[in-house]
Write a protein that holds these residues in place. Structure first.
Motif: not given
Length: 209
Positions: A17-23, A33-42
Motif C-alpha cells: 500500500i505504501g508503494h501504491i501511495k508513493k506512485t 510517455p516516460t512515466l507510462k512504465t510507472m503507471l503500469n507498475k501501479i
C-alpha cells in the motif's frame, strides 16, 4: 495461522500500500510517455494487493471458524466428562465390579491436553495446505507446485467449499504420528461433529465441519 504469519502478511500488505501511495503521487505526470512504465507498475501493485487482501480475508474466516469449532469441541468434551463422572459416582451396587490396573488405565486414557495438541496440529496442516492453494502460481517452486496439483486432484464434489486434509497432509506439515492414538482422537472429533469423512479413490478426506 500463527500470529507471526498474520503479522508478516499484514506488514507485506502495508508495504505494498505504501508503494501504491508513493506512485499515485505522480499521477498528474502520467501523461508523459516516460512515466507510462510507472503507471503500469501501479496497476501490477494493485493486483498484488488485491490478491493479498483476498488471501487475508480467507485466512481470517478460517481462523474464526476454527476458533468457534474448538470452543464447541471443548464444551462438548466438558459435558461428556461431567456425564462420565456422574456415572462413575452413581454405579448401581448390583453391577459386577471390574478391576483395572492403574498402569493400563493411564496408557489408554486420553487427556484434554492430548486432544487439543492434535487439534492444533490438524489446524496447522489445514493452514499450510490452503496457504499453498491461495498462493499465486507464478511464485511456486517445483515442490510447492507438486503439492498444489495433489491438493487439486484430491478435491471431489463432496468437499467443494469445505476445508479438508488427508493423512499425507498430516505427514507433510506436522510431526504427528498417524498411529492408533491419532485415529482414536479422530473418532472423538467425528463423534463431536467437528470432522466428517469423505471417502473415494482409495483416499479418506477429513473435512472440517
Amino acid at each position: 495461522m500463527a500470529s507471526s504469519d498474520l503479522e508478516q502478511l499484514c506488514s507485506h500488505i502495508n508495504e505494498k500500500i505504501g508503494h501504491i501511495k508513493k506512485t499515485l503521487s505522480l499521477r498528474n505526470c502520467g501523461q508523459e510517455p516516460t512515466l507510462k512504465t510507472m503507471l503500469n507498475k501501479i496497476g501490477d501493485e494493485i493486483i498484488v494487493v488485491n490478491e493479498l487482501l483476498n488471501k487475508l480475508e480467507l485466512e481470517i474466516q478460517f481462523q474464526e471458524q476454527t476458533n468457534s469449532s474448538l470452543k464447541e469441541l471443548y464444551e462438548s468434551l466438558e459435558e461428556d466428562y461431567k456425564d462420565v463422572e456422574h456415572l462413575k459416582e452413581n454405579i448401581p451396587p448390583h453391577l459386577p465390579q471390574v478391576t483395572v490396573t492403574k498402569n493400563l488405565y493411564m496408557k489408554s486414557r486420553l487427556t484434554y491436553c492430548q486432544i487439543n495438541d492434535v487439534i492444533k496440529e490438524i489446524n496447522k496442516a489445514v493452514v499450510s495446505k490452503y496457504k499453498i492453494l491461495h498462493q499465486p502460481k507464478k511464485s511456486m517452486n517445483s515442490v510447492t507446485r507438486n503439492l498444489y496439483h495433489r491438493f487439486i486432484d484430491e478435491e471431489t464434489k463432496d468437499t467443494k467449499g469445505h476445508y479438508f486434509i488427508v493423512e499425507a497432509d498430516i505427514k507433510e506439515f506436522t510431526a504427528l504420528k498417524v498411529d492408533k492414538r491419532f485415529h482414536v482422537i479422530l473418532n472423538i472429533l467425528r463423534h463431536c461433529r467437528r470432522l466428517s469423512e469423505v471417502r473415494g479413490g482409495g483416499l479418506t478426506r477429513y473435512v472440517i465441519t
